[in-house]
Each structure stands twice: as C-alpha cells, then as structure tokens.
Design a protein around this motif. Structure first.
Motif, PDB file in Angstrom:
ATOM      1  N   GLU A   1      39.309 -43.205-127.289  1.00 46.58           N
ATOM      2  CA  GLU A   1      38.459 -42.582-128.309  1.00 46.58           C
ATOM      3  C   GLU A   1      39.240 -42.292-129.582  1.00 46.58           C
ATOM      4  N   LYS A   2      40.491 -41.838-129.416  1.00 47.40           N
ATOM      5  CA  LYS A   2      41.324 -41.563-130.590  1.00 47.40           C
ATOM      6  C   LYS A   2      41.636 -42.838-131.358  1.00 47.40           C
TER       7      LYS A   2
ATOM      8  N   ILE B   1      47.953 -39.812-130.765  1.00 44.65           N
ATOM      9  CA  ILE B   1      47.824 -40.962-129.859  1.00 44.65           C
ATOM     10  C   ILE B   1      49.162 -41.302-129.227  1.00 44.65           C
ATOM     11  N   ARG B   2      50.236 -41.248-130.046  1.00 39.72           N
ATOM     12  CA  ARG B   2      51.563 -41.562-129.506  1.00 39.72           C
ATOM     13  C   ARG B   2      51.948 -40.560-128.407  1.00 39.72           C
ATOM     14  N   ALA B   3      51.650 -39.292-128.632  1.00 36.28           N
ATOM     15  CA  ALA B   3      51.952 -38.273-127.612  1.00 36.28           C
ATOM     16  C   ALA B   3      51.118 -38.500-126.351  1.00 36.28           C
ATOM     17  N   LEU B   4      49.842 -38.864-126.538  1.00 39.33           N
ATOM     18  CA  LEU B   4      48.985 -39.124-125.385  1.00 39.33           C
ATOM     19  C   LEU B   4      49.458 -40.347-124.605  1.00 39.33           C
ATOM     20  N   LEU B   5      49.930 -41.375-125.321  1.00 34.28           N
ATOM     21  CA  LEU B   5      50.448 -42.564-124.649  1.00 34.28           C
ATOM     22  C   LEU B   5      51.691 -42.227-123.821  1.00 34.28           C
ATOM     23  N   GLN B   6      52.544 -41.367-124.356  1.00 30.69           N
ATOM     24  CA  GLN B   6      53.717 -40.947-123.602  1.00 30.69           C
ATOM     25  C   GLN B   6      53.313 -40.162-122.355  1.00 30.69           C
ATOM     26  N   ASN B   7      52.309 -39.292-122.533  1.00 31.99           N
ATOM     27  CA  ASN B   7      51.799 -38.525-121.391  1.00 31.99           C
ATOM     28  C   ASN B   7      51.193 -39.452-120.345  1.00 31.99           C
ATOM     29  N   LEU B   8      50.468 -40.480-120.806  1.00 32.30           N
ATOM     30  CA  LEU B   8      49.879 -41.453-119.892  1.00 32.30           C
ATOM     31  C   LEU B   8      50.959 -42.189-119.109  1.00 32.30           C
ATOM     32  N   LYS B   9      52.023 -42.554-119.784  1.00 33.71           N
ATOM     33  CA  LYS B   9      53.135 -43.242-119.121  1.00 33.71           C
ATOM     34  C   LYS B   9      53.762 -42.370-118.039  1.00 33.71           C
TER      35      LYS B   9
END
Length: 236
Positions: A22-23, A44-52
């Motif tokens: 969504e972001k 988004i970059r922080a969320l991608l790191q959290n997802l990883k």
C-alpha cells in the motif's frame, strides 16, 4: 488454547507485506503527481527491513519446530510453502520499491486479504494437501495441536518405559555388584582355606616323618634290650 507462535508471526509478516504494498502504491501516486515522497521512502525501507527480519524469524521457528518434532513433516512442508511465498513477495516488493518494474497487481492481490485473515485458504498455496484443504488457520492450528498432543502422549509413554528400563538396569547393576562382592569373598575364603590346607599338610608330613623315625628307634631299643637280656641271662 495458546496460538501457535509461528502462525502469529506469519500473520504479522503478511500484514507488514500488505502495508508495504500500500505504501509503494501511495508513493507511486505521489511521484506521478510530483509530490515529495521522502518520508514514504524511509517508511517503506524500514518496513522492508522489518519484513526481512520477520521472514528470518519464521525460518528459524520452522527449523526448530521440525528438528524437535513439534510438528509433522507434512505440516513442515506446508509451512515451508507459505514461507517460500513470503520470500517471493519480499522480492517483488523490493523490485517494485526500487522501480525495477511496474508494480504488479499480483503483489496486491496475493497479499493477505481480510477474508484470508478470517481463515480462508492462502491463495499462494498452489498444492495444498488433502488433510488441510478447505481448512482455515484456526482449524489447522487445532489439528496441529491435536497431533502434537498425541505425539507428546507417545513421548511421555516412551519416557516412562525408558525410566522403568533405567530403573531395572540400575537394580540389575546393584545386584551384580552384590554378587561380585560375594564372589570376591568366596574367592578370598577359598584362598585362605587352601593356604591353611597346605600348611596342615606340611605339618602332617613332618609329624609322619617324625613318627616313623621314633618307631625305628623304639624297635632298635627293644632289640638292644632283648640282646642284653639274652646275654646276661644265666644258663645252666
């Protein structure tokens, strides 16, 4: 019944992936309108790191559950399929974030919807086993918990048998130790008796030799006495 930590982590990971999609869509809309997207990019970059990190945690939890036999091999394969789908989502989201391709509808449609959250089958699971086909997450958890409980009961029974065998082994070991002590005592007694027997035998031999010598001396003395008597006996 306590929720399965793997599925709890999986649900939260899917929510993060949904939020990232969504972001990214929102950022792309802003870019088309010429608005600033710096804040969204950082988010988004922080969320991608959290997802990883969440995916890495899921891998660790799955490996631990399979290695300790907390789940069946069939359930392990099913969860691995879900995990592989998450890894694919991560790659698609990362590619979309880096503008390496247009944002595909597959990303948005494949992410967990509200219906999936209520227990609908996962759309990314192409080959779902017959045992779990048509079941929701809650039903699968209950089924898995039942299997785990049965495995725990079997392990408890096996542990009880092993404990009894261990106790029997200890009792047999104690009995063997006692028998060995008795055998050692008997061996010492036999050795002492044998030594005494040899000693007494030597004494008997000595006495026998002495008695033989004394007998010969008595015979000689008697003969001497007889000779003397005959010699001094007066003859008419």
């Amino acid at each position: 019944m306590a929720p399965d930590p793997w599925f709890s982590t999986y649900d939260s990971t899917c929510q993060i992936a949904q939020e990232i999609a969504e972001k990214i869509q929102q950022r792309n809309q802003y870019e088309r309108k010429g608005e600033k997207t710096t804040k969204l990019t950082v988010t988004i970059r922080a969320l991608l790191q959290n997802l990883k990190e969440k995916i890495a945690l899921l891998k660790d939890l799955l490996l631990r559950a399979v290695s300790t036999h907390q789940i069946t091999q069939l359930e392990g394969d099913r969860r691995q399929n879900l995990l592989d789908d998450l890894v694919t989502r991560e790659r698609l989201l990362l590619a979309s974030f880096k503008n390496e391709g247009a944002e595909p509808d597959l990303i948005r449609s494949s992410l967990m919807s509200e219906e999936a959250k209520r227990g609908a089958p996962n759309p990314w699971l192409f080959e779902e086993p017959e045992e779990t086909r048509g079941l929701g997450f809650d039903e699968i958890r209950q089924q898995q918990q039942k299997i785990i409980q049965e495995q725990d009961a079997g392990l408890d029974a096996l542990s009880s048998i092993i404990s009894r065998q261990k106790q029997m082994g200890q009792e047999i070991g104690n009995e063997l130790d006692e028998q060995n002590e008795i055998i050692d005592d008997l061996a010492n007694l036999v050795e002492n008796t044998d030594e005494k027997l040899r000693t007494e035998t030597r004494r008997v031999n000595i006495v026998d030799r002495k008695s033989t010598s004394c007998g010969m001396i008595m015979v000689i003395l008697l003969l001497l006495v007889a000779i003397v008597v005959v010699a001094v006996w007066p003859t008419n």
